[in-house]
Design an enzyme around this catalytic site. Structure first.
Site, PDB file in Angstrom:
ATOM      1  N   THR A 547      44.626  37.115  40.183  1.00 37.22           N
ATOM      2  CA  THR A 547      45.970  36.619  39.888  1.00 37.22           C
ATOM      3  C   THR A 547      46.129  36.588  38.372  1.00 37.22           C
ATOM      4  OG1 THR A 547      45.270  34.301  39.824  1.00 37.22           O
ATOM      5  CG2 THR A 547      46.039  35.147  41.949  1.00 37.22           C
ATOM      6  N   HIS A 831      38.561  42.073  33.976  1.00 38.87           N
ATOM      7  CA  HIS A 831      39.436  40.897  34.054  1.00 38.87           C
ATOM      8  C   HIS A 831      40.656  41.233  33.204  1.00 38.87           C
ATOM      9  CE1 HIS A 831      36.274  38.357  35.883  1.00 38.87           C
ATOM     10  NE2 HIS A 831      35.452  39.039  35.093  1.00 38.87           N
ATOM     11  N   THR A 832      41.643  41.814  33.862  1.00 41.02           N
ATOM     12  CA  THR A 832      42.774  42.367  33.101  1.00 41.02           C
ATOM     13  C   THR A 832      43.583  41.305  32.371  1.00 41.02           C
ATOM     14  OG1 THR A 832      44.163  42.279  35.086  1.00 41.02           O
ATOM     15  CG2 THR A 832      42.978  44.325  34.668  1.00 41.02           C
ATOM     16  N   CYS A 833      43.582  40.071  32.884  1.00 45.19           N
ATOM     17  CA  CYS A 833      44.350  39.016  32.207  1.00 45.19           C
ATOM     18  C   CYS A 833      43.839  38.787  30.799  1.00 45.19           C
ATOM     19  CB  CYS A 833      44.281  37.708  33.003  1.00 45.19           C
ATOM     20  SG  CYS A 833      45.049  37.802  34.630  1.00 45.19           S
ATOM     21  N   PHE A 834      42.511  38.973  30.626  1.00 44.34           N
ATOM     22  CA  PHE A 834      41.899  38.693  29.327  1.00 44.34           C
ATOM     23  C   PHE A 834      41.467  39.962  28.599  1.00 44.34           C
ATOM     24  CE2 PHE A 834      40.890  35.326  32.408  1.00 44.34           C
ATOM     25  CZ  PHE A 834      41.587  34.279  31.840  1.00 44.34           C
TER      26      PHE A 834
END
Length: 867
Positions: A547, A831-834
């Site tokens: 998410t 972890h694409t969000c970071f």
């Protein structure tokens, strides 16, 4: 001179204002008993010589009373009378002075009988009586009684217990002024009311009550108490006066009644300015409230009857706050309090609105503010604007010097880092420029000089706009967008979107099945209210763990690619640029096509709001329509090169060649195997195209193809986009701030090859070191990939497939490679969000290349691990 003495001087000598009821101006009690008459005139104050007065000895007595009589001609008569003088005696004296024969005196809404003596009336000192030419009663007797009670309570000793309740008395009085209040209905039903006046009661206006408040001397008495030596009396009066103030009177004034209190506020401001001084806190609060109320839409009708008069009243206060702002701008720090800027904006808004009422046909005539005409409000307001412009020019010069000294913090475009605290603290300079632009509509030379100042200081102007946070008042910069760099224009339009919510509970949640990506996304977005979408999106794919922002970026890219696919028949790619799309005129074959166009507009707006580049760009014809601009022949070249080439040939033909074409003002349309003829104008099939009307024919043809024939689709797409803006009416402002190339960069991102040097310089390591062999193998493997494979790797790593126009530096964060302690048979994870890539320590370059090649396959790079 003490404050109280100054107030006495004001009451003796000040000319009365036109907008508010006059107060009596008494002569000194040491003078012989006499009457003094004062004429009503404009202006905040005047000398004793400026007052029209005449004095006549009256009755002398060891015991006397000083009071005032308000005549029907707006003159105020100050009277010293003996206690044994009767009302009849006073009336005879006034008749002898030329005020008429059939006179009556009224006090507190009650007619005084001729036999009453001054002593028997028990009038408080400095009472105000009213002279009437015929017998009549006031329709508001209880209002008169309460106003006189407030005035007498404030005029009494500060030790009086009743003074403690002054604020409650004022609140009660305001309740009287509300037409819907119980107290007001009781006032109308009072037995003191003359039956002859009952017919006027239904036509009640709150203005009558506040006029009574002023005529009774209540405002004057409160200010006198505020200036008293007693700290208790001062606090009682301050509380009572603050009942009229905003933003937090308790209880608050009825919203619809606020404009009616303007005369009272104006009187408080004038009295306090002259006596307590312009630095007094209560005076500043009164002045702030006056400006806020005058600038509100509710007050426009109340102040539109005499615009020149309103300007003359407001100018002194506008000059005061302007001087404070100029002083702040000239200081070393150039700091100006936010409240001062807000107050200046309010007063300038009032002056501008009233000036436009006085001269509705455009800029004010130059002869009214030329060097030879140094008088009048037109000239004064012009001088204020020029003083502010001069100081703004000086500030921009100083900011330009700061820019040169901050060269180490400047980027390659000559801008400044947006988070620079120094610049964030100087955005008030931009607010000053905004006020100058508003005044430039009145004065042509102000508009010209403002443009010259902005042109001379483009660098600091761009830095200020780039550093600006959400601001609803910068739309005027559309006129000067040619002076702004792309980053400034981009920030300007992004401020038209909502900032979104930080709390996940307030975001619009979506749970999407990848196998039904477009249908479920369509339902989530079209069924939501615009306010829900403006809060932001929270995105999850069914049966997947991930998410956050990375998942949301991926969803934007995937649903955009699906929506603009030719299989959806909503959009068509331009023949020579497959990334650029225009509206499909045959989209009506889908019964849901109009709802899907709303969805498309919302999706584009949301992508821009979330700053996601989706790799899709719009054709110039669609962009120009959204901007409210007309479409010309050159604008259709990309979308319809065939029509473009045909029209160019027609323009180059001779008369005979055009005649041979046998064209008419119509065109044939083929839809689903059927053919129909559309007339470009009434009777178009019978109007031949010739060398004279060929340009008109081409203009109508373009309009029909790119506007008229797809008007429903365009309207729904535009509505969807405007739903995402904070103010849907600002859609044309949004596109007016941008060129098509700007919009391409914001929505589509960069379509050029990825700069590996830039990529590597924006990558940091955790567990690895930059010189480790695995790191070197990684970059060699990336270098050997095709451009599409590099994009897929970047998308797997960050959910970003198309970089911003400024490359990796525009991502807002560094990229990271983490050392993953897994065996060599494991694929990298992310972890694409970071922006984090987890890379196992592969034993060789060959293994590294093999594993990276696997994740650059399309079905892998755009999905996450499942449960």
């Amino acid at each position: 001179m003490s404050a109280t003495a100054a107030l006495d001087a004001y009451r003796r000598h000040a000319k009365r204002r036109r907008d508010a009821p006059d107060h009596a101006l008494p002569p000194s009690s040491k003078q012989p008993l006499m009457t003094t008459t004062y004429s009503s005139s404009a202006g905040a104050s005047s000398s004793a010589a400026g007052a029209s007065s005449s004095s006549t000895p009256f009755h002398a007595s060891p015991r006397s009373l000083h009071f005032f009589v308000r005549a029907t001609d707006s003159k105020t008569i100050a009277i010293h009378a003996a206690w044994d003088d009767t009302v009849a005696t006073i009336l005879r004296h006034l008749a002898a002075r030329g005020y008429g024969r059939d006179l009556r005196l009224l006090y507190a809404g009650r007619q005084l009988t001729p036999e009453d003596t001054i002593a028997s009336l028990a009038l408080p000192p400095d009472s105000t009586l009213h002279l009437a030419a015929r017998l009549r009663s006031t329709p508001h007797p209880r209002a008169w009684q309460l106003a006189q009670h407030i005035a007498s309570t404030a005029a009494a000793s500060t030790a009086s217990p009743a003074a403690y309740y002054l604020d409650e008395l004022v609140n009660t009085y305001i309740a009287f002024s509300d037409p819907d209040s119980t107290e007001n209905r009781r006032d109308h039903d009072s037995p003191l009311t003359d039956p002859l006046t009952l017919t006027t009661l239904t036509d009640h206006h709150a203005a009558d009550y506040f006029d009574i408040f002023l005529q009774s001397g209540a405002a004057l008495a409160l200010v006198r108490l505020y200036l008293s030596a007693s700290s208790f009396g001062r606090s009682y009066a301050e509380r009572a006066i603050k009942v009229f103030l905003i933003p937090d009177p308790a209880p608050p004034l009825p919203h619809s009644m606020m404009p009616e209190t303007l005369p009272v506020l104006l009187e408080f401001c004038r009295l306090l300015s002259l006596t307590a001084g312009t630095t007094d806190a209560l005076y500043k609060s009164c002045r702030y409230t006056l400006g806020s109320m005058l600038s509100s839409p509710l007050s426009r009708r109340a102040t539109s009857k005499s615009p020149a008069k309103v300007i003359e009243q407001v100018l002194p206060f506008a000059r005061e706050i302007l001087d404070a702002v100029l002083t702040g701008l000239s200081s070393e720090s150039m700091k100006v309090p936010k409240t001062d800027l807000e107050e200046l904006s309010n007063f300038l808004k009032v002056l501008r609105q009233q000036a436009l009422l006085a001269a509705p046909d455009g800029p004010l005539p130059r002869n009214l503010y030329s060097r030879d005409c140094k008088r009048g409000w037109v000239w004064e307001l012009h001088e204020m604007a020029m003083s502010l412009l001069k100081r703004a020019d000086e500030c921009l010069k100083r900011l330009e010097m700061d820019l040169s000294s901050l060269s180490s913090d400047s980027d390659s475009r000559g801008g400044v880092i947006e988070t620079q605290p120094l610049w964030a603290g100087r955005l008030h300079v931009l607010a000053v420029l905004t006020e100058l632009d508003s005044i430039s509509a009145l004065y042509e030379d102000v508009a010209h000089n403002l443009r010259f100042v902005l042109l001379a200081h483009r660098a600091p102007l761009n830095a200020l706009v780039r550093c600006s946070k959400r601001n609803d008042h910068l739309h005027w910069l559309v006129k000067h967008k040619d002076l702004l760099c792309f980053e400034a224009r981009r920030n300007l339009v992004l401020m038209l979107f909502s900032e979104g919510k930080d709390d996940y509970g307030e975001l619009h949640e979506m749970l999407i099945d990848r196998s039904h990506l477009l249908i479920e996304s369509f339902e989530y977005i079209t069924q939501a209210r615009p306010t829900e979408l403006q809060s932001g999106l929270f995105m999850e794919f069914k049966n997947e763990e991930a998410t956050g922002p990375g998942v949301l970026r991926e969803w934007f890219c995937m649903v955009s690619q699906a929506l603009f696919s030719p299989q959806q028949v909503l959009f068509l790619p331009c023949p020579n640029d497959q990334r650029r799309f225009y509206l499909n005129g045959t989209s009506a074959v889908d019964p849901l096509n109009l709802k899907y166009f709303i969805f498309s507009g919302r999706l584009i707006g949301l992508a821009l709001m979330h700053k996601v580049q989706v790799g899709i760009v719009l054709d110039r014809t669609l962009f120009l329509h959204l901007a409210g601009r007309s479409i010309t022949l050159e604008d259709i070249a990309a979308a319809d090169p065939v029509t473009y080439a045909s029209c160019k040939r027609i323009l180059e033909m001779g008369a005979a060649d055009i005649d041979d074409l046998t064209l008419t003002f119509s065109r044939d349309v083929h839809t689903l195997g059927s053919r129909r003829t559309i007339e470009l104008c009434p009777g178009g099939q019978d109007i031949p195209v010739n060398i004279i009307n060929r340009q008109h024919y081409i203009d109508l043809l373009i309009k029909n193809i790119f506007v008229d024939s797809i008007s429903d689709q365009l309207a729904n797409f535009a509505k969807g986009f405007s739903d995402i803006l904070v103010n849907p009416k600002l859609q044309k402002v949004f596109f007016g701030c941008l060129d098509l190339e700007d919009f391409d960069q914001m929505l589509g991102g960069s379509n050029t090859n990825i700069n590996l040097k830039d990529w590597r310089s924006h990558t940091q390591y955790n567990g690895y070191k930059e010189k480790d062999r695995q790191v070197n193998w990684f970059w060699k493997a990336v270098e050997s990939m095709s451009i599409e494979q590099q994009r897929r790797l970047l998308f797997f790593w960050t959910s970003v497939k198309y970089l911003p126009s400024d490359g990796f530096g525009g991502l807002g964060s560094k990229l990271y490679i983490y050392k993953q302690l897994e065996s060599a048979d494991h694929l990298p994870s992310s972890h694409t969000c970071f922006y984090r890539l987890c890379l196992p320590p592969y034993p060789s370059l060959k293994v590294m290349q093999s594993q990276l090649q696997k994740i650059t396959q399309e079905h892998v790079s755009c999905s996450f691990g499942t449960w």
